[in-house]
Write an enzyme that holds these catalytic residues in place. Structure first.
Site, PDB file in Angstrom:
ATOM      1  CE1 TYR A   1      -3.142   2.940   0.297  1.00 32.09           C
ATOM      2  CE2 TYR A   1      -3.572   2.330   2.568  1.00 32.09           C
ATOM      3  CZ  TYR A   1      -3.824   3.150   1.481  1.00 32.09           C
ATOM      4  OH  TYR A   1      -4.739   4.160   1.576  1.00 32.09           O
TER       5      TYR A   1
ATOM      6  CE  LYS B   1      -6.203   2.687  -1.853  1.00 34.80           C
ATOM      7  NZ  LYS B   1      -7.019   2.994  -0.645  1.00 34.80           N
TER       8      LYS B   1
END
Length: 288
Positions: free
Chosen positions: A126, A154
């Site tokens: 992330y 992400k």
């Protein structure tokens, strides 16, 4: 894939409202492909270990969820990883350690993520530098992508050049954008979908945009991206405070930010108008 990072509801005194958390997840899940618990907009860093467990224990997701991990050491991360299994997640979404980032180095970053992945669960990287103030160097991402249990990423930076790198290197990762204003650009660069704060509010519109893109209907995809740009841009500026205020306004049980964070955002007068227009067009989820 459209996946909202749902807020974690607190009452006005800052107490976790686990029942509202469950209700909110159940209200949003039918409109999306899965839910992220304890992402950046879920205030995971504001919870005690016991509260994190309580919030997950009340959930009963029908679609495989994601769970955010925002820890500082491998020992803490492994504990949170085990706790996340309460909801049988598709993967855990992990930010890099940040407080001592200057002392960590690329080797430390790789050791942290690899150590979590070695536990046998699916780990997604992330990258959200606007919150963590920590970098995720591209060569580190490339190296970590070779781990069999690091399967996703992400990227919320909004830097499309990073997504172009992931695609050009044919990394063995499924990657998603967390940046709504460049959602269409991310899809064009190979993203599998969006894990978007704005999809808490307008999941139907983002799903329609993604469907238009995948079917080759660029006219509709471009029109929707243009229509949704103000929503994503202003929400990105206001963060979880503005998101919770908007969801309360729409009758959704998102609760309040945990003190000392304010209950209302100075951007609300602008954002309210954006919401009203989208609501009139039928794009928003409401508690009505």
């Amino acid at each position: 894939m459209i996946c909202p990072p749902i807020p974690t509801p607190f009452d006005r005194q800052g107490n976790l409202d686990a029942e509202a958390f469950r209700d909110l997840a159940q209200m949003l899940e039918p409109h999306v492909d899965g839910i992220l618990f304890y992402g950046s907009n879920g205030e995971g860093v504001h919870l005690t270990r016991a509260e994190r467990e309580k919030g997950l224990a009340v959930q009963n997701p029908r679609k495989p969820p994601l769970v955010g991990l925002m820890e500082e050491t491998l020992a803490q991360g492994l504990e949170a990883l085990e706790q996340a299994q309460i909801v049988r997640p598709r993967a855990v979404l992990v930010t890099p350690p940040r407080y001592y980032a200057a002392s960590l180095g690329n080797g430390g970053l790789e050791a942290y993520f690899s150590g979590l992945a070695d536990a046998g669960k699916q780990v997604w990287l992330y990258h959200v530098p606007q919150n963590t103030k920590a970098e995720m160097p591209l060569n580190v991402v490339a190296n970590l992508s070779r781990h069999p249990n690091i399967s996703g990423l992400k990227d919320s930076s909004g830097e499309l050049a990073r997504l172009a790198f992931y695609q050009s290197q044919s990394l063995d990762l499924e990657y998603f954008t967390g940046h709504a204003p460049t959602f269409l650009g991310a899809l064009a660069l190979g993203a599998s979908g969006g894990i978007l704060a704005a999809s808490n509010l307008a999941p139907l519109a983002f799903r329609k945009l993604e469907e238009a893109w995948r079917s080759g209907n660029m006219v509709t995809a471009n029109l929707l991206q243009t229509r949704l740009e103000p929503l994503g841009r202003v929400l990105g500026q206001g963060g979880f405070v503005l998101l919770k205020q908007a969801m309360r306004y729409l009758g959704l049980p998102a609760g309040y930010p945990r003190p000392p964070y304010p209950a209302e955002s100075p951007l609300w007068p602008v954002f309210k108008g954006i919401l009203e227009d989208l609501k009139a067009e039928g794009w928003l989820v409401t508690g009505d």
